[in-house]
Write a protein that holds these residues in place. Structure first.
Motif, short mmCIF file in Angstrom:
data_model
loop_
_atom_site.label_atom_id
_atom_site.label_comp_id
_atom_site.label_asym_id
_atom_site.label_seq_id
_atom_site.Cartn_x
_atom_site.Cartn_y
_atom_site.Cartn_z
N ARG A 178 51.67 37.27 43.81
CA ARG A 178 51.88 35.97 42.72
C ARG A 178 50.29 35.74 42.24
N GLU A 179 49.38 36.23 42.34
CA GLU A 179 47.95 36.32 41.86
C GLU A 179 47.84 37.03 40.43
N PHE A 180 48.83 37.75 40.46
CA PHE A 180 48.79 39.28 38.82
C PHE A 180 49.16 38.58 37.91
N ILE A 181 48.88 39.35 37.11
CA ILE A 181 50.36 39.33 35.96
C ILE A 181 49.75 41.03 36.05
N ALA A 182 51.17 41.56 34.65
CA ALA A 182 50.41 42.51 33.74
C ALA A 182 50.54 42.60 32.50
#
Length: 479
Positions: free
Chosen positions: A404-408
């Motif tokens: 939940r703490e990342f995007i790409a």
């Protein structure tokens, strides 16, 4: 003096694919060619000395040798044609309208969640969603009063939104100082260049702040609330307070009295404050409600806010729209609240909290840009194609542990702009942060901060990562 270099396969802001200046750059290129190299160098030295004497600086966290640096400035301006700007401004206005409607909704009825447009788990797990202010009405229903939306341009020349900075966006002081520096260096360019002014930003900001004064109070007292001298943007806090003609205060300068009003300590006693342009994050702004160990904030400030005795810009809780995961849903917000398609597109993004996206990100981490959802300034980021195998593996472990703490995102071939470097003119990647002010009306400042990655080949433009800036000229015409 001639600006010439190989544009290679990148989209170049100044030159077309045949190496000719684009129409809106032609006047500048013609006039610049009248300069000699020695004249140009004298102007560069004068500008650098001016920045040094004025203390136009920023702070780099974690740098043990020197935490405070002069902000590097390149004297070749980025120029935007009128029609291009109008399209961009429409897209930004649409975006900020949707974000303000979203914030009002999630702190009241949460219709967008109930209708399944924004997943409840994303909202409830957002680090910056403030349950403490659910149900609170804010003055004029405006949450984001000042927004800095980061735009990039891809290899086809399309503007894409990288992120929305809806809490305490920085950099506007550099936008203004860059313009002042260019006007001093090239006084004869401006009268004929048809460049729109950005110098009335402080006046527009003050007007927007006065607009949210409690009960529409006439001649409200406005102040800038800063964390203090150790904050990376302290120069900017002082600059804006000085330009608006208002006080700059720290938490220890303010007190909330038994009438739940906010006062600042002066040599003549307490004076009531009506509006704060706060540059302190929610976490630290009131130890009675948020972090108990905060020495930066003002005990009781949220109490005064809830009683309607103080206006805050930006409103508490806006960080939920600043969350990089929430950014992915902005086009859906525009459709939901305004019934329109987004004028400005997002960069293609994967959300690892979804199983399919997580699998894709883990399998392709070395080809993607991976960002922490709640970091800023270029921190907490992996640029897969430029990272070592060990760095990629380290990031994959972090993503797997807390998806939940990342995007790409897909790496974008950012547009380039001629920039004067040690070896002469070279192409350097740039982005753009236009500033939006929401008060009685929404105003997009015609310009913004163009940041430039000074290191050859680098895609990271943040000042904290070695980037610099350019003046941004928005023309009244397309030529």
């Amino acid at each position: 003096m001639q600006i010439k270099y190989d544009t290679e396969s990148f989209f170049d802001e100044m030159f077309d694919e045949n190496g000719r200046p684009r129409p809106h750059y032609k006047n500048f290129v013609d006039r610049f060619s009248e300069l000699t190299e020695s004249e140009f160098n004298r102007k560069r030295e004068a500008v650098n000395l001016s920045f040094l004497q004025q203390g136009i600086t920023f702070t780099v966290y974690g740098n043990q040798e020197s935490t405070e640096r002069i902000f590097p400035f390149d004297m070749i301006p980025r120029i935007i044609a009128d029609s291009e700007w109008k399209q961009m401004a429409r897209g930004l206005e649409q975006r900020i309208q949707a974000l303000n409607l979203f914030l009002k909704d999630v702190y009241h009825e949460q219709k967008i969640v109930k209708d399944g447009v924004v997943p409840a788990e994303i909202l409830n797990s957002s680090k910056h969603f403030r349950k403490e202010i659910v149900g609170l009405d804010v003055p004029r229903d405006i949450y984001v009063h000042i927004c800095g939306t980061d735009l990039i341009r891809d290899n086809k020349g399309e503007y894409l939104v990288l992120e929305d900075n809806g809490r305490c966006p920085s950099g506007v002081s550099y936008m203004i100082e860059n313009r002042q520096a260019m006007k001093r260096a090239f006084p004869r360019f401006f009268p004929k260049a048809g460049v729109r002014s950005v110098l009335d930003y402080p006046e527009k900001l003050l007007s927007a702040l006065q607009y949210i004064a409690p009960q529409g109070k006439a001649n409200p007292t406005v102040a800038v609330l800063t964390p203090g001298v150790y904050n990376s943007a302290y120069f900017e806090h002082c600059f804006l307070a000085r330009q608006m003609g208002v006080e700059i205060v720290e938490g220890r300068d303010l007190v909330v009295e038994s009438d739940d009003c906010v006062y600042m300590r002066t040599t003549e006693g307490l004076k009531q404050v009506d509006v704060l342009y706060r540059r302190i994050d929610d976490d630290f702004i009131d130890p009675e409600v948020f972090r108990k160990d905060s020495l930066l904030g003002v005990p009781g400030l949220v109490r005064a806010y809830k009683k309607g005795n103080i206006g805050l810009a930006n409103a508490l809780g806006t960080g939920v729209a600043d969350d990089k995961v929430m950014y992915c849903f902005v086009p859906d917000m525009i459709k939901y609240y305004l019934g329109e398609d987004a004028i400005l597109n997002n960069v293609q993004t994967w959300l690892p909290y979804r199983k399919a996206d997580l699998d894709y990100v883990l399998a392709n981490a070395d080809k993607l840009v991976i960002k922490a959802a709640n970091e800023a300034g270029g921190y907490g980021m992996l640029i897969g194609p430029h990272a070592t195998k060990a760095e990629v593996e380290e990031f994959k472990a972090k993503v797997k542990a807390a998806p939940r703490e990342f995007i790409a995102q897909t790496p974008i071939s950012l547009s380039r702009h001629p920039t004067y470097c040690d070896e002469g003119f070279g192409g350097r990647h740039i982005d753009l942060r236009p500033y939006i002010i929401c008060g009685e009306k929404t105003q997009i400042i015609p310009g913004g901060l163009t940041r430039v990655a000074l290191k050859k080949g680098s895609l990271v433009v943040n000042s904290s990562q070695g980037g610099g800036s350019k003046d941004t000229w928005v023309l009244y015409s397309d030529e």
